[in-house]
Design an enzyme around this catalytic site. Structure first.
Site, PDB file in Angstrom:
ATOM      1  CE  LYS A  68      -9.128   1.597  -7.937  1.00 42.59           C
ATOM      2  NZ  LYS A  68      -8.235   2.619  -7.338  1.00 42.59           N
ATOM      3  CB  SER A 105      -5.930   3.376 -10.193  1.00 43.59           C
ATOM      4  OG  SER A 105      -6.182   3.379  -8.784  1.00 43.59           O
ATOM      5  CB  SER A 138      -6.124   6.201  -7.325  1.00 43.08           C
ATOM      6  OG  SER A 138      -4.891   5.900  -7.919  1.00 43.08           O
TER       7      SER A 138
END
Length: 439
Positions: A77, A152, A176
């Protein structure tokens, strides 16, 4: 080689160890598939990946592999610092930010031989459970082209689901890792706060931020967790649900649930019972108070962390994300302290209520992935969808737990298994048994 791209990381690691799979060829195949996917990757780290794959191949030839996933390529990420490569956390506010050293968990994983393919798209500064990011990129959903992927850690999930990485590393502040895992039919592990280092991870709410993998199996999640933490993965052999007693949480998490997640949850519970598990419904009324205070707890810290940068350039943010940050602008310190005291009281009540059980079960999300286009034009729909997406997973963050999301028989519908603080090894063994029952 294409068949290997959708195998589990553990399967790939074992094949490398047997000399049946070349880490360089595997890495090249992933890079080739990832190159056209600018909707998944913010940027690839091709030179680094090739160096690391070459070193892994050499170790494999010389019988000196450094871990079970040595040579396996994964994504990260875009909030994990990567030395010499931009880390922008899905935000125009951080455009051009290039760290000098890797995040601690990336350094640990690299020492275990994992190959870094690149950095995946994410919600802006990680502050949304939907995965919609009109500013830098919204990744696809594996089950619905018109829906968001969950966030996310949106690109982390898409990188695995679309076969452009063996696994993805994300972060979880309110859900997330688990939401995008559920909505893309993956396994997601939320670790206990403090279990894995946050050094070199772009923060959102440091009190709640955690690091965790999105993967194709519980075994992969266990191996990746061990690689990032420097320990040994739990032994998952011989797991069973016989004698296991689950609690099914009734408080809040089943309110306003959509038909598909409700049906998937009911079927999952039936399968667990068929496999020998005992299930008891419980109510924890003390949970309602901290859930109602989530706005104070999360937005205060998020705005306190990013308010200065946000107010210097508010036009660089998607308005819905901007509004969510600004909700923390006028919170006062007394209310914030009182909210944390409420959390502490609820955690004690939770511990007492769940003590007789091995774990607590909920649907991962109360809704299926919402429509991408409507989220950009209908503010009420966006706010309601984001709150419902995050509601069930937030229980794990507020109560300070570790948690798993596992896929069910219904696409984009996950089963959440809530463990105990610092109980990752027990949770992963339990998760492996649940995985078998749901298969």
């Amino acid at each position: 080689m294409q068949d290997w791209l959708t195998k589990t990381a553990a399967e790939q690691g074992r094949a490398i160890g047997r000399g049946e799979l070349d880490p360089q060829a595997l890495t090249d195949a992933y890079l080739e598939k990832a190159r056209p996917r600018g909707d998944i990757y913010a940027r690839l780290t091709e030179a680094r990946a090739r160096r690391e794959a070459e070193a892994a191949a050499r170790r494999a030839r010389e019988n000196r592999r450094v871990g079970p996933l040595d040579g396996v390529p994964i994504s990260w990420k875009d909030l994990f610092d990567t030395a010499g490569d931009a880390t922008e956390a899905g935000s125009k506010l951080l455009e051009g930010r290039v760290p000098e050293r890797d995040a601690e968990v990336l350094r640990a994983a690299t020492a275990q031989g994992l190959v870094c393919l690149g950095k995946t798209h994410m919600s802006e500064l990680a502050f949304s459970g939907l995965g919609l990011n009109p500013m830098t990129g919204t990744p696809p959903n594996i089950n619905d082209d018109g829906a968001v992927p969950g966030g996310s850690s949106s690109g982390a999930a898409a990188s695995v689901a679309f076969g452009t990485a063996s696994a993805g590393i994300g972060s979880d502040t309110g859900g997330s890792v688990r939401i995008p895992s559920a909505w893309n039919d993956l396994v997601g592990l939320k670790t206990t706060s403090g279990a894995l280092s946050l050094e070199g991870v772009v923060p959102l709410c440091a009190q709640f931020d955690t690091v965790g993998p999105l993967a194709r199996s519980v075994e992969d999640a266990a191996l990746l967790h061990a690689a990032m933490g420097g320990g040994a993965a739990p032994d998952l052999k011989g797991v069973s649900l016989k004698g296991v007693h689950f609690a099914v949480l009734d408080t809040i998490v089943q309110d306003d649930i959509e038909e598909r997640p409700a049906a998937a949850f009911a079927e999952a519970l039936a399968r667990l019972q068929d496999a020998g598990a005992q299930i008891t419904e419980i109510d924890v009324p003390e949970l309602a108070a901290p859930m109602a205070l989530s706005g104070i707890l999360f937005t205060s810290e998020a705005y306190g962390t990013w308010g200065k940068e946000i107010e210097a350039n508010p036009d660089k943010m998607f308005p819905e994300i901007l509004n969510r940050f600004r909700a923390g602008k006028d919170q006062n310190a007394a209310d914030y302290v009182a909210a944390w005291q409420t959390v502490d009281q609820a955690r004690a009540a939770w511990a007492d209520a769940v003590a007789p059980f091995h774990a607590v079960l909920t649907p991962t999300a109360a809704i299926v992935p919402p429509n991408k286009a409507r989220l950009q034009t209908d503010s009420d729909y966006y706010v309601r969808s984001n709150l419902l997406a995050l509601r069930n997973t937030r229980v794990g963050n507020l109560m300070g737990l570790c948690a798993l999301s596992l896929p069910t028989s219904e696409r984009s519908c996950g089963l959440q298994v809530l463990g105990r603080a610092r109980g990752e090894a027990a949770l992963l063994r339990l998760g492996a048994a649940v995985e078998q029952a749901l298969a």
